[in-house]
Design a protein around this motif. Structure first.
Motif, PDB file in Angstrom:
ATOM      1  N   THR A   1      -2.092  29.363 -21.799  1.00 47.02           N
ATOM      2  CA  THR A   1      -0.889  28.625 -22.168  1.00 47.02           C
ATOM      3  C   THR A   1      -0.152  28.269 -20.889  1.00 47.02           C
ATOM      4  O   THR A   1      -0.052  29.078 -19.966  1.00 47.02           O
ATOM      5  CB  THR A   1       0.014  29.452 -23.094  1.00 47.02           C
ATOM      6  OG1 THR A   1       0.243  30.753 -22.512  1.00 47.02           O
ATOM      7  CG2 THR A   1      -0.635  29.625 -24.460  1.00 47.02           C
TER       8      THR A   1
ATOM      9  N   GLN B   1      -6.554  21.067 -19.209  1.00 45.66           N
ATOM     10  CA  GLN B   1      -7.416  20.667 -20.317  1.00 45.66           C
ATOM     11  C   GLN B   1      -8.867  20.512 -19.865  1.00 45.66           C
ATOM     12  O   GLN B   1      -9.800  20.904 -20.574  1.00 45.66           O
ATOM     13  CB  GLN B   1      -6.919  19.370 -20.939  1.00 45.66           C
ATOM     14  CG  GLN B   1      -7.854  18.752 -21.970  1.00 45.66           C
ATOM     15  CD  GLN B   1      -8.113  19.635 -23.174  1.00 45.66           C
ATOM     16  OE1 GLN B   1      -7.320  20.546 -23.457  1.00 45.66           O
ATOM     17  NE2 GLN B   1      -9.203  19.380 -23.873  1.00 45.66           N
TER      18      GLN B   1
ATOM     19  N   GLY C   1      -3.065  25.647 -24.739  1.00 42.84           N
ATOM     20  CA  GLY C   1      -1.832  25.138 -25.313  1.00 42.84           C
ATOM     21  C   GLY C   1      -0.807  24.898 -24.222  1.00 42.84           C
ATOM     22  O   GLY C   1      -0.543  25.781 -23.398  1.00 42.84           O
TER      23      GLY C   1
ATOM     24  N   GLY D   1      -8.441  15.649 -26.859  1.00 41.67           N
ATOM     25  CA  GLY D   1      -8.363  17.054 -27.224  1.00 41.67           C
ATOM     26  C   GLY D   1      -7.219  17.809 -26.593  1.00 41.67           C
ATOM     27  O   GLY D   1      -7.012  18.989 -26.900  1.00 41.67           O
ATOM     28  N   THR D   2      -6.462  17.168 -25.698  1.00 44.36           N
ATOM     29  CA  THR D   2      -5.358  17.859 -25.033  1.00 44.36           C
ATOM     30  C   THR D   2      -4.287  18.254 -26.037  1.00 44.36           C
ATOM     31  O   THR D   2      -3.830  17.430 -26.828  1.00 44.36           O
ATOM     32  CB  THR D   2      -4.726  16.962 -23.950  1.00 44.36           C
ATOM     33  OG1 THR D   2      -5.724  16.578 -23.015  1.00 44.36           O
ATOM     34  CG2 THR D   2      -3.611  17.706 -23.217  1.00 44.36           C
ATOM     35  N   ARG D   3      -3.881  19.516 -25.983  1.00 41.50           N
ATOM     36  CA  ARG D   3      -2.802  20.022 -26.829  1.00 41.50           C
ATOM     37  C   ARG D   3      -1.591  20.248 -25.924  1.00 41.50           C
ATOM     38  O   ARG D   3      -1.404  21.326 -25.376  1.00 41.50           O
ATOM     39  CB  ARG D   3      -3.218  21.324 -27.510  1.00 41.50           C
ATOM     40  CG  ARG D   3      -4.419  21.184 -28.433  1.00 41.50           C
ATOM     41  CD  ARG D   3      -5.025  22.526 -28.772  1.00 41.50           C
ATOM     42  NE  ARG D   3      -4.065  23.404 -29.443  1.00 41.50           N
ATOM     43  CZ  ARG D   3      -4.272  24.710 -29.624  1.00 41.50           C
ATOM     44  NH1 ARG D   3      -5.355  25.287 -29.141  1.00 41.50           N
ATOM     45  NH2 ARG D   3      -3.372  25.433 -30.260  1.00 41.50           N
ATOM     46  N   CYS D   4      -0.813  19.204 -25.730  1.00 44.48           N
ATOM     47  CA  CYS D   4       0.336  19.280 -24.837  1.00 44.48           C
ATOM     48  C   CYS D   4       1.526  18.590 -25.486  1.00 44.48           C
ATOM     49  O   CYS D   4       1.499  17.379 -25.725  1.00 44.48           O
ATOM     50  CB  CYS D   4       0.018  18.623 -23.487  1.00 44.48           C
ATOM     51  SG  CYS D   4       1.329  18.815 -22.260  1.00 44.48           S
ATOM     52  N   GLU D   5       2.543  19.364 -25.785  1.00 46.30           N
ATOM     53  CA  GLU D   5       3.788  18.842 -26.350  1.00 46.30           C
ATOM     54  C   GLU D   5       4.616  18.251 -25.221  1.00 46.30           C
ATOM     55  O   GLU D   5       4.893  18.917 -24.212  1.00 46.30           O
ATOM     56  CB  GLU D   5       4.564  19.974 -27.025  1.00 46.30           C
ATOM     57  CG  GLU D   5       5.781  19.531 -27.784  1.00 46.30           C
ATOM     58  CD  GLU D   5       5.457  19.049 -29.178  1.00 46.30           C
ATOM     59  OE1 GLU D   5       6.329  18.413 -29.789  1.00 46.30           O
ATOM     60  OE2 GLU D   5       4.332  19.296 -29.647  1.00 46.30           O
TER      61      GLU D   5
ATOM     62  N   HIS E   1       2.232  26.508 -32.281  1.00 47.44           N
ATOM     63  CA  HIS E   1       0.930  26.246 -32.870  1.00 47.44           C
ATOM     64  C   HIS E   1      -0.195  26.422 -31.855  1.00 47.44           C
ATOM     65  O   HIS E   1      -1.215  25.755 -31.920  1.00 47.44           O
ATOM     66  CB  HIS E   1       0.881  24.833 -33.455  1.00 47.44           C
ATOM     67  CG  HIS E   1       1.890  24.619 -34.534  1.00 47.44           C
ATOM     68  ND1 HIS E   1       1.808  25.237 -35.760  1.00 47.44           N
ATOM     69  CD2 HIS E   1       3.028  23.884 -34.563  1.00 47.44           C
ATOM     70  CE1 HIS E   1       2.835  24.876 -36.510  1.00 47.44           C
ATOM     71  NE2 HIS E   1       3.591  24.057 -35.807  1.00 47.44           N
ATOM     72  N   ASN E   2      -0.010  27.335 -30.926  1.00 45.07           N
ATOM     73  CA  ASN E   2      -1.075  27.606 -29.970  1.00 45.07           C
ATOM     74  C   ASN E   2      -1.058  29.082 -29.585  1.00 45.07           C
ATOM     75  O   ASN E   2      -0.249  29.845 -30.115  1.00 45.07           O
ATOM     76  CB  ASN E   2      -0.934  26.685 -28.736  1.00 45.07           C
ATOM     77  CG  ASN E   2       0.358  26.921 -27.990  1.00 45.07           C
ATOM     78  OD1 ASN E   2       0.612  28.042 -27.577  1.00 45.07           O
ATOM     79  ND2 ASN E   2       1.162  25.891 -27.806  1.00 45.07           N
TER      80      ASN E   2
END
Length: 281
Positions: free
Chosen positions: A77, A93, A100, A123-127, A146-147
């Motif tokens: 994270t 990523q 996350g 596929g990147t999970r970045c807010e 959510h990670n």
């Protein structure tokens, strides 16, 4: 980018907080490289074909820290305070798929402009969050909800907090304090690190302040830089890492081997010695 996108990127966007203009331009030396320019100064570099390419020297050193933080390819994270062109979010990523991430910047127009023209890898999970780097802290458990930073509704902490905002004595005063570093330390996981990029003038007066603030806050503080910075005679960037972990021989060797060279890797005691030297010049 197609021709229309390149035209929009070169025209740029007006940043309402700083009043400057941000543009994205071809880097001029590689086939897939672009530079984010803000107010006429180069700020970030992105290779859209290979996110593991980190061109700027100090960002490469930070990427090296992320490499040794956990076993290869293991998701982490990461919190990016100061988003730029999201270079390190892309790197995380690419090297640790499934990680996350949250990226924070105070300029409302910047991240949307970057994400539109230099999209993050699939596929990147970045807010992406528009906020002040200190005001956002209470929101992080929700933003990471959510990670892997949250398990069974419990916030487990962040593995890497990367603070890349400082430009010498012009740095925001409310971020350049031991109190703020203590707030960030409380967000870290057990293996977590706070990584701070400090850009400074010759003599490194601002770096000295920030290093002492970090040493007041963390059990261990590492320092990465070009070896020429140890003379105190040059302006440039120095990276500080606050952690609960001692810089052991394996980690030091790994960080040194990755460069860029000439490289210097200091543990806590060596950092104290460096500060004593700087105070005497």
């Amino acid at each position: 980018m197609d021709d229309r996108q390149q035209e929009r990127a070169a025209l740029g966007v007006h940043l309402s907080v700083s009043g400057q203009r941000a543009r994205i331009l071809e880097d001029g030396f590689s086939e897939h490289g672009y530079v984010l320019e803000i107010g006429g100064a180069e700020q970030s570099h992105v290779d859209i074909a290979d996110a593991t390419v980190v061109f700027y020297e100090y960002l490469r050193r930070i990427a090296n820290v992320l490499d040794v933080l956990a076993p290869p390819h293991e998701p982490i994270t990461a919190l990016h305070l100061g988003a730029g062109a999201l270079t390190l979010a892309r790197y995380v990523q690419a090297t640790r798929p499934g990680s996350g991430q949250v990226a924070v910047d105070y300029e409302p127009q910047l991240m949307g402009f970057v994400a539109e023209l230099l999209p993050l890898p699939a596929g990147t999970r970045c807010e992406l969050v528009v906020s002040d780097a200190r005001a956002v802290l209470p929101e992080l458990p929700r933003l990471f909800g959510h990670n892997p930073a949250v398990t069974d509704g419990v916030f487990r902490g962040i593995d890497a907090v990367i603070l890349d905002i400082f430009t010498g004595m012009d740095a925001p005063a409310h971020l350049a304090t031991a109190d703020y570093y203590a707030e960030l330390r409380e967000l870290l996981s057990g293996r977590g690190v706070l990584v701070v990029n400090v850009g400074d003038d010759a003599g490194l007066p601002f770096f000295q302040q920030q290093a002492r603030a970090m040493l007041d806050t963390f059990e261990h503080v590492w320092c990465l830089c070009d070896s020429s910075m140890l003379t105190g005679e040059h302006e440039g960037n120095v990276v500080l890492i606050g952690t609960a972990r001692e810089l052991d021989e394996d980690a030091a060797d790994a960080l040194f081997a990755r460069g860029p060279h000439p490289a210097e890797v200091l543990g806590t005691e060596e950092l104290w010695d460096f500060l004593e030297y700087l105070s005497g010049i």
